[in-house]
Design a protein around this motif. Structure first.
Motif, PDB file in Angstrom:
ATOM      1  N   CYS A  64      83.131  77.977 -40.742  1.00 15.93           N
ATOM      2  CA  CYS A  64      83.368  76.481 -41.150  1.00 15.93           C
ATOM      3  C   CYS A  64      82.871  75.522 -40.189  1.00 15.93           C
ATOM      4  O   CYS A  64      83.332  75.534 -38.932  1.00 15.93           O
TER       5      CYS A  64
ATOM      6  N   LEU B 238      87.437  80.768 -37.835  1.00 13.55           N
ATOM      7  CA  LEU B 238      86.249  80.127 -38.398  1.00 13.55           C
ATOM      8  C   LEU B 238      85.013  79.612 -37.593  1.00 13.55           C
ATOM      9  O   LEU B 238      84.272  79.121 -38.161  1.00 13.55           O
TER      10      LEU B 238
ATOM     11  N   SER C 187     101.533  76.163 -41.597  1.00  8.40           N
ATOM     12  CA  SER C 187      99.937  76.759 -41.371  1.00  8.40           C
ATOM     13  C   SER C 187      99.592  77.569 -42.884  1.00  8.40           C
ATOM     14  O   SER C 187      98.567  77.661 -43.040  1.00  8.40           O
ATOM     15  N   GLU C 188     100.415  77.917 -43.764  1.00  8.98           N
ATOM     16  CA  GLU C 188     100.284  78.454 -45.063  1.00  8.98           C
ATOM     17  C   GLU C 188     101.520  78.314 -45.965  1.00  8.98           C
ATOM     18  O   GLU C 188     102.440  78.427 -45.697  1.00  8.98           O
TER      19      GLU C 188
ATOM     20  N   PRO D 214      87.720  69.449 -37.907  1.00 14.14           N
ATOM     21  CA  PRO D 214      88.671  68.746 -38.331  1.00 14.14           C
ATOM     22  C   PRO D 214      89.048  67.365 -37.936  1.00 14.14           C
ATOM     23  O   PRO D 214      88.718  66.985 -37.052  1.00 14.14           O
TER      24      PRO D 214
ATOM     25  N   SER E 295      97.774  71.520 -48.894  1.00 16.29           N
ATOM     26  CA  SER E 295      96.368  71.527 -49.394  1.00 16.29           C
ATOM     27  C   SER E 295      95.447  70.594 -49.017  1.00 16.29           C
ATOM     28  O   SER E 295      94.265  70.945 -49.099  1.00 16.29           O
TER      29      SER E 295
ATOM     30  N   ARG F  38      85.152  84.169 -40.204  1.00 18.31           N
ATOM     31  CA  ARG F  38      84.470  83.522 -41.343  1.00 18.31           C
ATOM     32  C   ARG F  38      83.784  82.201 -40.357  1.00 18.31           C
ATOM     33  O   ARG F  38      83.782  82.183 -39.272  1.00 18.31           O
TER      34      ARG F  38
ATOM     35  N   SER G  31      91.919  79.156 -39.088  1.00 17.38           N
ATOM     36  CA  SER G  31      92.637  78.689 -40.512  1.00 17.38           C
ATOM     37  C   SER G  31      94.099  78.750 -40.700  1.00 17.38           C
ATOM     38  O   SER G  31      94.631  79.346 -39.926  1.00 17.38           O
ATOM     39  N   LYS G  32      94.507  78.282 -41.588  1.00 18.35           N
ATOM     40  CA  LYS G  32      96.062  78.377 -42.126  1.00 18.35           C
ATOM     41  C   LYS G  32      96.678  79.990 -42.511  1.00 18.35           C
ATOM     42  O   LYS G  32      97.650  80.186 -42.151  1.00 18.35           O
ATOM     43  N   THR G  33      95.270  80.844 -42.671  1.00 21.86           N
ATOM     44  CA  THR G  33      95.666  82.017 -43.045  1.00 21.86           C
ATOM     45  C   THR G  33      95.282  82.997 -41.622  1.00 21.86           C
ATOM     46  O   THR G  33      95.053  84.122 -42.007  1.00 21.86           O
TER      47      THR G  33
END
Length: 323
Positions: A116, A53, A284-285, A120, A271, A114, A47-49
């Motif tokens: 997901c 995932l 990335s964030e 993408p 976002s 996490r 993820s961007k953080t």
């Protein structure tokens, strides 16, 4: 030949008027980036953080930076990648949940584990093979504790044997990333990037690749253009900083907007799954007061505060007004 986006270097003369020397010169000067093809399992969806995932298998094309392209093409050297840009996400069949597999392992690589399941839809940054690796810092602690006992053993080579066992059969492991080796024979080039860098006139039958020249050209011009790379490279410096390029794109749409408005527009853009301004998914964030993006090799994350954004935006705006 089927029309596709990515080609082997040996196919350059088939689709382009450029010579191998033209491409070599551009890569050597770090003015053009190549791609690579590989077939690898258990890559990390990040993820961007920087949360992991899930894992996925991938057989397709990966983007390289200009700095990574040079040793592969110009020096014939292999390189190792830990982070890279997946260019063909449509080749990914599924994202596998890895939380149960890795939850018991010490983790100082990812911010969280996490899941997901969504693949993408646009190019994204992924990690190399995620797996269980030896925790060498923990092994050193074990070796320090055991070393006094090894010195007491009657066999002078006992300690060396114990150390070898610790390395080959490590009792301490952690979650890690196994770098992927990229060899020169895996290099590819993107026909679209070739047209952007050298000009559409360098492509043979560009319309067959879906490449359209927006500027009308005279039908009397010769089919094969004269490529003069020396003149092209003597042109004024072209901006390559990704954040400044994003700023220029924002100013194209909002030339009179204040920096705080542009900051919020960009934050909203980041976002979105499909980005209008950060089209290469560089950022990335982005928070209320900071932008984070990947630097060289996609393994270095850089940060920019809002105040720096203001200052750089002012500089870009001055250049923009002169055009």
């Amino acid at each position: 030949m089927l029309n596709r986006s990515y080609y082997r270097l040996a196919e350059l003369a088939t689709v382009s008027y450029l010579s191998e020397g033209d491409l070599l010169d551009a890569v050597e000067r770090q003015e053009f980036a190549l791609c690579t093809w590989f077939d690898e399992p258990t890559l990390g969806l990040v993820s961007k953080t920087n949360a992991l995932l899930g894992l996925f298998d991938y057989s397709g094309t990966v983007g390289l930076t200009k700095q990574q392209s040079k040793p592969l093409l110009c020096e014939g050297k292999s390189i190792r990648l830990e982070r890279f840009m997946i260019l063909e996400p449509e080749r990914i069949k599924a994202i596998d949940d890895c939380r149960e597999q890795f939850t018991s392992l010490p983790n100082n690589i990812f911010s969280a584990l996490r899941y997901c399941s969504d693949v993408p839809q646009s190019p994204f940054v992924a990690s190399a093979t995620v797996c269980e690796v030896a925790d060498y810092s923990a092994l050193l602690d074990i070796a320090k504790k055991e070393q006094p006992n090894w010195s007491k053993h009657e066999n002078p080579f006992h300690g060396l044997g114990q150390m070898f066992d610790l390395v080959t059969k490590p009792p301490a492991t952690r979650l890690g990333i196994k770098p992927i080796e990229i060899k020169p024979n895996q290099l590819r080039f993107d026909i679209r990037k070739l047209a952007e860098s050298f000009g559409l006139e360098c492509i043979k039958q560009p319309e067959s690749f879906g490449l359209v020249n927006r500027k009308s050209t005279s039908p009397h011009l010769p089919t094969k253009p004269h490529i003069n790379r020396t003149i092209r490279f003597n042109q004024p410096h072209i901006e390559t900083n990704p954040i400044k390029l994003i700023m220029a794109a924002l100013l194209d749409d909002y030339p009179m907007a204040r920096s705080d408005k542009l900051w919020n527009i960009l934050r909203q853009d980041v976002s979105q799954a499909s980005r209008r301004y950060d089209v290469d998914q560089v950022i990335s964030e982005m928070t209320q007061d900071q932008i984070s993006w990947f630097g060289r090799g996609y393994d270095t994350e850089l940060n920019m505060a809002y105040k720096t954004f203001q200052n750089q935006l002012s500089a870009v705006h001055k250049v923009y007004q002169k055009k």
